[in-house]
Design an enzyme around this catalytic site. Structure first.
Site, PDB file in Angstrom:
ATOM      1  N   GLY A 204      26.450  41.468 -21.337  1.00 19.36           N
ATOM      2  CA  GLY A 204      26.419  40.331 -22.259  1.00 19.36           C
ATOM      3  C   GLY A 204      25.410  39.301 -21.814  1.00 19.36           C
ATOM      4  O   GLY A 204      24.570  39.575 -20.964  1.00 19.36           O
ATOM      5  N   ASN A 205      25.484  38.128 -22.412  1.00 15.74           N
ATOM      6  CA  ASN A 205      24.583  37.048 -22.009  1.00 15.74           C
ATOM      7  C   ASN A 205      25.294  35.707 -22.144  1.00 15.74           C
ATOM      8  O   ASN A 205      26.433  35.638 -22.595  1.00 15.74           O
ATOM      9  CB  ASN A 205      23.275  37.096 -22.815  1.00 15.74           C
ATOM     10  N   ARG A 206      24.610  34.647 -21.757  1.00 16.96           N
ATOM     11  CA  ARG A 206      25.270  33.342 -21.632  1.00 16.96           C
ATOM     12  C   ARG A 206      25.316  32.529 -22.925  1.00 16.96           C
ATOM     13  O   ARG A 206      25.713  31.370 -22.899  1.00 16.96           O
ATOM     14  CB  ARG A 206      24.549  32.506 -20.578  1.00 16.96           C
TER      15      ARG A 206
END
Ligand code: CTP
Length: 393
Positions: A204-206
């Site tokens: 995933g990412n932030r």
């Protein structure tokens, strides 16, 4: 125009405060949801229970009741109207002095403000009051009245509260002017996609999804039909926003591509993964028996490119998260074929993931760059929607 709209009615301490009850009644009859705030001195002129009974919700009289009544109300409101507004309240608001629940709510709000002054002629004409009124007008506040007529204590002159029916009409007109996206439809994407490795783990990412949520909320407030394709759940979704929950880039592609033919604009604020594990395991990978030292990756669908390739196609807005150098962004805008590219430097403090503010550069098809100072994501959303509205026209 007032049906279903959320109006915060501020009542301050002048004789005309009793007319606020009639104004509240008019707004409620026209279909608005009304929540009232009274300043401490307003209570000398009208009882809170009158407004509670008319609006159907307890009146806020104290900044220190509840957790944070001013920010809660500021977020809830579509518009704030202060009637009557005394010289003291006008002075507080013009100078950002948030010393009571009403002034604090105004200061915490980004919504339109309508002020209906009422006071004695001498106070109205005093240079200090006139200076404060000039400040309010320069800040974009809509002023109704005052009118000429009977004042307290048998005086007659300029300073009487504008007719409550006229105030209600102005509130309605200000709301109508803000509905410039009525009849338009949008797809907005938000959040970071999650690409499964196995049933419990993902890449995933932030991305917090705040920028996309702000765009969807603002567009709906301005009258648009909005579909928000998102990986993030939100608790306070504006009426007029349909939430389509997805997790992966593939699901986002599906959700966006199947609807993009029917909308006027697609705003791709989501941080979509560029790669996903080529095989997502259906059972949980065990540390003890098998371990995992590599994850094979394959490219994901380019959601944006798919929309740009449609013919005819909606207005398309892309986002680019860059770390440090925005010089690549103009090239990217052209390459991607978007109408607008919003580039933000995620390395700057107060910009990018998780933050409530953003500092962005907006680039159009011709490569011309518009650099916006640091502002709230709501303000970025509203300025971006102005640009999109102009493109749709
Ligand atoms: N995007 C998309 N589908 C993907 C990846 C990105 O639709 N699979 C969209 C994003 O929603 C965003 C824009 O493309 O609007 C992002 O562009 P950028 O972050 O610049 O990603 P890249 O083109 O992959 O550039 P870079 O090589 O810098 O990562």
């Amino acid at each position: 125009m007032l049906r279903g709209r959320r109006v915060v009615l501020g009542v301050t301490g002048g004789v005309a405060a009793y007319k606020a009850a009639y104004l509240a009644r008019r707004l409620v009859e026209a279909g608005a949801e009304v929540r009232a705030i009274m300043t401490p001195s307003a209570r000398h002129f009208i009882g809170p229970h009158t407004l509670t009974a008319i609006t159907g919700t307890p009146v806020i009289t104290d900044l220190f009741s509840g957790v944070s009544p001013h920010t809660e109300l500021a977020r809830w409101a579509d518009i704030i109207v202060i009637a009557p507004a005394t010289a003291a309240t006008i002075g507080r608001i013009a100078n950002g002095v948030s010393s009571n629940a009403l002034a604090a709510t105004v200061l915490a709000s980004e919504r339109p403000l309508v002020v209906a002054p009422a006071m004695h002629t001498e106070m109205w004409e005093h240079p200090a009051t006139q200076r404060n009124m000039e400040t309010l007008r320069a800040d974009g506040v809509t002023v109704v009245g005052p009118a000429v007529g009977d004042l307290a204590g048998g005086d007659v002159g300029l300073g009487r509260l504008a007719d409550p029916d006229e105030i209600a009409e102005v509130v309605s007109a200000v709301l109508a002017a803000g509905r410039d996206l009525a009849g338009r439809s949008f797809i907005v994407t938000a959040g970071g996609t999650r690409e499964p490795i196995d049933p419990v783990r993902y890449i995933g990412n932030r991305s917090s999804g705040k920028m996309g949520f702000a765009i969807a909320t603002e567009a709906a407030r301005r009258g648009a039909d909005v579909r928000l394709v998102t990986t993030v759940e939100y608790s306070d979704v504006e009426a007029g926003v349909e939430v389509i929950a997805i997790e992966t880039a593939a699901e986002m592609a599906d959700a966006v591509w199947s609807r993009a033919g029917d909308v006027d604009a697609v705003v791709m604020a989501a941080a979509v993964a560029d790669f996903r594990p080529s095989t997502a395991r259906s059972d949980k990978i065990k540390r003890s028996t098998e371990g995992l030292d590599t994850i094979g990756l394959e490219p994901t669908e380019d959601v944006l490119a798919g929309v740009v390739a449609m013919d005819p196609r909606p207005v398309v807005v892309g986002f680019a998260a860059e770390a440090g150098d925005l010089s690549d962004a103009a090239r990217k805008a052209k390459e991607k074929g978007v109408d607008l590219l919003v580039a933000n430097d995620i390395a700057r403090p107060g910009s990018g993931f998780g933050s409530d503010t953003n500092e962005v550069t907006v680039i159009d098809r011709e490569g011309s760059e518009d650099r916006w100072e640091m502002m709230s994501k709501t303000e970025v959303a509203s300025r971006l929607l102005d640009r999109i509205r102009d493109l749709m026209a």
